[in-house]
Design a protein around this motif. Structure first.
Motif, PDB file in Angstrom:
ATOM      1  N   GLY A 134      10.450  -6.917   6.544  1.00 27.21           N
ATOM      2  CA  GLY A 134      10.890  -7.152   5.182  1.00 27.21           C
ATOM      3  C   GLY A 134      11.674  -5.990   4.934  1.00 27.21           C
ATOM      4  N   PRO A 135      11.536  -5.589   3.601  1.00 23.91           N
ATOM      5  CA  PRO A 135      12.619  -4.667   2.876  1.00 23.91           C
ATOM      6  C   PRO A 135      12.632  -3.470   3.337  1.00 23.91           C
ATOM      7  CG  PRO A 135      11.664  -6.036   0.993  1.00 23.91           C
ATOM      8  CD  PRO A 135      10.857  -6.101   2.368  1.00 23.91           C
ATOM      9  N   LEU A 136      13.734  -2.813   3.332  1.00 19.40           N
ATOM     10  CA  LEU A 136      13.597  -1.208   4.014  1.00 19.40           C
ATOM     11  C   LEU A 136      12.504  -0.610   3.685  1.00 19.40           C
ATOM     12  CD1 LEU A 136      14.960   0.982   5.622  1.00 19.40           C
ATOM     13  CD2 LEU A 136      16.630   1.301   3.658  1.00 19.40           C
ATOM     14  N   MET A 137      12.233  -0.138   2.162  1.00 17.81           N
ATOM     15  CA  MET A 137      11.290   0.449   1.952  1.00 17.81           C
ATOM     16  C   MET A 137       9.913   0.170   2.100  1.00 17.81           C
ATOM     17  SD  MET A 137      13.144   3.108   0.922  1.00 17.81           S
ATOM     18  CE  MET A 137      11.580   4.181   0.727  1.00 17.81           C
ATOM     19  N   ALA A 138       9.619  -0.881   2.369  1.00 20.90           N
ATOM     20  CA  ALA A 138       8.270  -1.649   2.719  1.00 20.90           C
ATOM     21  C   ALA A 138       8.053  -1.397   4.186  1.00 20.90           C
ATOM     22  CB  ALA A 138       8.075  -3.216   2.309  1.00 20.90           C
ATOM     23  N   ALA A 139       9.384  -1.565   5.060  1.00 22.62           N
ATOM     24  CA  ALA A 139       8.906  -1.271   6.395  1.00 22.62           C
ATOM     25  C   ALA A 139       8.990   0.232   6.503  1.00 22.62           C
ATOM     26  CB  ALA A 139      10.543  -1.712   6.943  1.00 22.62           C
ATOM     27  N   ARG A 140       9.588   1.089   5.793  1.00 16.47           N
ATOM     28  CA  ARG A 140       9.454   2.533   6.076  1.00 16.47           C
ATOM     29  C   ARG A 140       7.959   2.912   5.442  1.00 16.47           C
ATOM     30  NH1 ARG A 140      12.062   5.628   8.906  1.00 16.47           N
ATOM     31  NH2 ARG A 140      13.940   5.554   7.921  1.00 16.47           N
ATOM     32  N   ARG A 141       7.347   2.228   4.480  1.00 15.45           N
ATOM     33  CA  ARG A 141       5.986   2.644   3.990  1.00 15.45           C
ATOM     34  C   ARG A 141       5.014   2.143   5.110  1.00 15.45           C
ATOM     35  NH1 ARG A 141       7.892   0.971  -1.231  1.00 15.45           N
ATOM     36  NH2 ARG A 141       6.887  -1.088  -0.909  1.00 15.45           N
ATOM     37  N   THR A 142       5.305   1.150   5.656  1.00 15.90           N
ATOM     38  CA  THR A 142       4.299   0.559   6.682  1.00 15.90           C
ATOM     39  C   THR A 142       4.573   1.679   7.964  1.00 15.90           C
ATOM     40  OG1 THR A 142       4.688  -1.719   6.017  1.00 15.90           O
ATOM     41  CG2 THR A 142       3.706  -1.297   8.219  1.00 15.90           C
ATOM     42  N   GLU A 143       5.587   1.965   8.296  1.00 20.84           N
ATOM     43  CA  GLU A 143       5.706   3.083   9.498  1.00 20.84           C
ATOM     44  C   GLU A 143       5.125   4.244   9.073  1.00 20.84           C
ATOM     45  OE1 GLU A 143       9.405   5.081  11.913  1.00 20.84           O
ATOM     46  OE2 GLU A 143       9.625   4.786   9.625  1.00 20.84           O
ATOM     47  N   GLU A 144       5.150   4.484   7.950  1.00 18.65           N
ATOM     48  CA  GLU A 144       4.391   5.870   7.600  1.00 18.65           C
ATOM     49  C   GLU A 144       2.880   5.454   7.560  1.00 18.65           C
ATOM     50  OE1 GLU A 144       5.512   8.899   7.352  1.00 18.65           O
ATOM     51  OE2 GLU A 144       7.402   8.196   7.990  1.00 18.65           O
ATOM     52  N   LEU A 145       2.270   4.312   7.182  1.00 19.21           N
ATOM     53  CA  LEU A 145       0.845   4.012   7.033  1.00 19.21           C
ATOM     54  C   LEU A 145       0.384   4.254   8.870  1.00 19.21           C
ATOM     55  CD1 LEU A 145      -1.756   2.870   6.010  1.00 19.21           C
ATOM     56  CD2 LEU A 145      -0.627   0.642   6.201  1.00 19.21           C
ATOM     57  N   LEU A 146       1.322   3.538   9.596  1.00 22.60           N
ATOM     58  CA  LEU A 146       0.730   3.314  10.829  1.00 22.60           C
ATOM     59  C   LEU A 146       0.556   4.590  11.566  1.00 22.60           C
ATOM     60  CD1 LEU A 146       2.488   0.008  11.906  1.00 22.60           C
ATOM     61  CD2 LEU A 146       0.043   0.512  10.849  1.00 22.60           C
ATOM     62  N   ARG A 147       1.483   5.605  11.244  1.00 21.03           N
ATOM     63  CA  ARG A 147       1.578   6.797  11.946  1.00 21.03           C
ATOM     64  C   ARG A 147       0.309   7.552  11.725  1.00 21.03           C
ATOM     65  NH1 ARG A 147       6.763  10.023  10.281  1.00 21.03           N
ATOM     66  NH2 ARG A 147       5.622  11.629  11.344  1.00 21.03           N
ATOM     67  N   ALA A 148       0.094   7.504  10.135  1.00 21.87           N
ATOM     68  CA  ALA A 148      -1.275   8.235   9.943  1.00 21.87           C
ATOM     69  C   ALA A 148      -2.345   7.533  10.383  1.00 21.87           C
ATOM     70  CB  ALA A 148      -1.091   8.433   8.450  1.00 21.87           C
ATOM     71  N   ALA A 149      -2.508   6.414  10.077  1.00 19.33           N
ATOM     72  CA  ALA A 149      -3.910   5.813  10.648  1.00 19.33           C
ATOM     73  C   ALA A 149      -4.275   5.762  11.827  1.00 19.33           C
ATOM     74  CB  ALA A 149      -3.771   4.396   9.764  1.00 19.33           C
ATOM     75  N   LEU A 150      -3.051   5.411  12.963  1.00 19.06           N
ATOM     76  CA  LEU A 150      -3.237   5.168  14.174  1.00 19.06           C
ATOM     77  C   LEU A 150      -2.954   6.304  15.161  1.00 19.06           C
ATOM     78  CD1 LEU A 150      -1.625   1.776  14.649  1.00 19.06           C
ATOM     79  CD2 LEU A 150      -4.028   2.128  13.986  1.00 19.06           C
ATOM     80  N   GLY A 151      -2.257   7.543  14.552  1.00 16.49           N
ATOM     81  CA  GLY A 151      -1.982   8.659  15.057  1.00 16.49           C
ATOM     82  C   GLY A 151      -0.767   8.287  16.118  1.00 16.49           C
ATOM     83  N   VAL A 152       0.114   7.276  15.933  1.00 13.26           N
ATOM     84  CA  VAL A 152       0.904   7.073  16.881  1.00 13.26           C
ATOM     85  C   VAL A 152       2.365   7.920  16.158  1.00 13.26           C
ATOM     86  CG1 VAL A 152       0.304   5.146  18.012  1.00 13.26           C
ATOM     87  CG2 VAL A 152       1.588   4.895  15.772  1.00 13.26           C
ATOM     88  N   PRO A 153       3.082   8.419  16.886  1.00 13.70           N
ATOM     89  CA  PRO A 153       4.500   9.244  16.758  1.00 13.70           C
ATOM     90  C   PRO A 153       5.434   8.325  16.362  1.00 13.70           C
ATOM     91  CG  PRO A 153       4.461   9.322  18.862  1.00 13.70           C
ATOM     92  CD  PRO A 153       2.961   8.619  18.681  1.00 13.70           C
TER      93      PRO A 153
END
Length: 293
Positions: A134-153
């Motif tokens: 998807g768009p850059l900012m949507a991809a960036r928000r998803t990346e941050e969501l997964l880092r926080a929720a899944l504990g992956v760096p």
């Protein structure tokens, strides 16, 4: 005096790895190929500049720097960078991915969709799967969501990647297991941006592309290049920027980013069975017995 070449760094394409040189030439890297070069006597390592521009002062940079840029050029290079999170108006679609480098080493990241899997090859990802696009900012928000929720760096140190390459699980299913499990957890989360299109889990394995099957354990890595030094060995594997070279003293890893900024000259491969540059030996962990039985 032998002609000097300036390396522009490693490149990955569908047909495998290569070294790029100033002027546009590329040298394909194939398994079994002899890699041999020297550093010009009396030479110094100079800044490679930024964003296609030469360093205005030709600043000298440290031999151990993988960036090969002075402070000013490094700042300029990151001033308009997706990786540095300094732009938000890139109209290109982006992929969100999960990348696996070894047991317990999975990261989340983003890459421009048009680049395909090039970014994963450049990082040395042994296995990966797309999560969405998807768009850059949507991809960036998803990346941050997964880092926080899944504990992956979002980063895995190269030293950690190198440490496990010769001892990876033997099957694609085993190598993909962590990615598959994290993908399932990721898609079950709420809060994904509506503009991001989820993608099914389809693990891609790079073991063959990197030549990692049966890879001998490395005894060390090149710490830096030095004026008058030489590197030589038979290429047995390559992953990301790293070349695994079989030398007279065992397999040594060369991070090709250390080559940039130097003037390099051809040498006879027969004369480079032993490296004449600093090599940092890898420590071998040994168990300490705390009792006779």
């Amino acid at each position: 005096m032998a002609q000097a070449w300036k390396c522009s760094g490693p490149r990955w394409a569908a047909d495998g790895p290569a070294l790029a040189w100033a002027g546009g030439r590329r040298s394909a890297l194939t398994w079994g190929k002899r890699v041999a070069f020297g550093v010009a006597d009396g030479g110094v390592r100079t800044c490679v500049g930024a964003r296609g521009n030469a360093c205005p002062v030709r600043a000298v940079v440290p031999g151990r720097s993988t960036g090969a840029r002075c402070e000013d050029c490094a700042r300029l290079d990151r001033a308009h960078s997706v990786a540095a999170d300094t732009i938000a108006d890139d109209p290109r679609p982006y992929h969100v991915y999960l990348a696996w480098f070894g047991p317990g080493m999975t990261k989340v990241g983003i890459t421009a969709e048009e680049r395909g899997s090039a970014r994963l090859l450049e990082q040395g990802a042994v296995c990966f799967t797309w999560l969405g696009a998807g768009p850059l900012m949507a991809a960036r928000r998803t990346e941050e969501l997964l880092r926080a929720a899944l504990g992956v760096p979002d980063r895995i140190p190269y030293a950690d990647k190198r440490a496990v390459r010769s001892g990876l699980p033997g099957t694609e299913a085993e190598r993909a297991a962590e990615v598959v499990e994290l993908h399932a957890r990721a898609v079950a989360l709420g809060g994904w941006p509506e503009s991001l299109r989820a993608e099914p889990c389809r693990p891609v394995d790079h073991t063959g592309a990197f030549g990692l099957a049966g890879l001998p354990a490395a005894v060390g890595q090149v710490a830096e290049l030095v004026a008058g030094g030489a590197v030589g060995g038979r290429l047995v594997a390559a992953a990301g920027p790293d070349l695994h070279l079989e030398t007279g003293g065992g397999v040594v890893v060369l991070d090709t980013r250390l080559m940039t900024g130097w003037e390099l000259i051809p040498v006879d491969p027969v004369d480079t069975g032993e490296l004449s540059v600093p090599v940092r030996e890898f420590r071998r962990e040994t168990a300490v017995q705390d009792g006779l039985f």
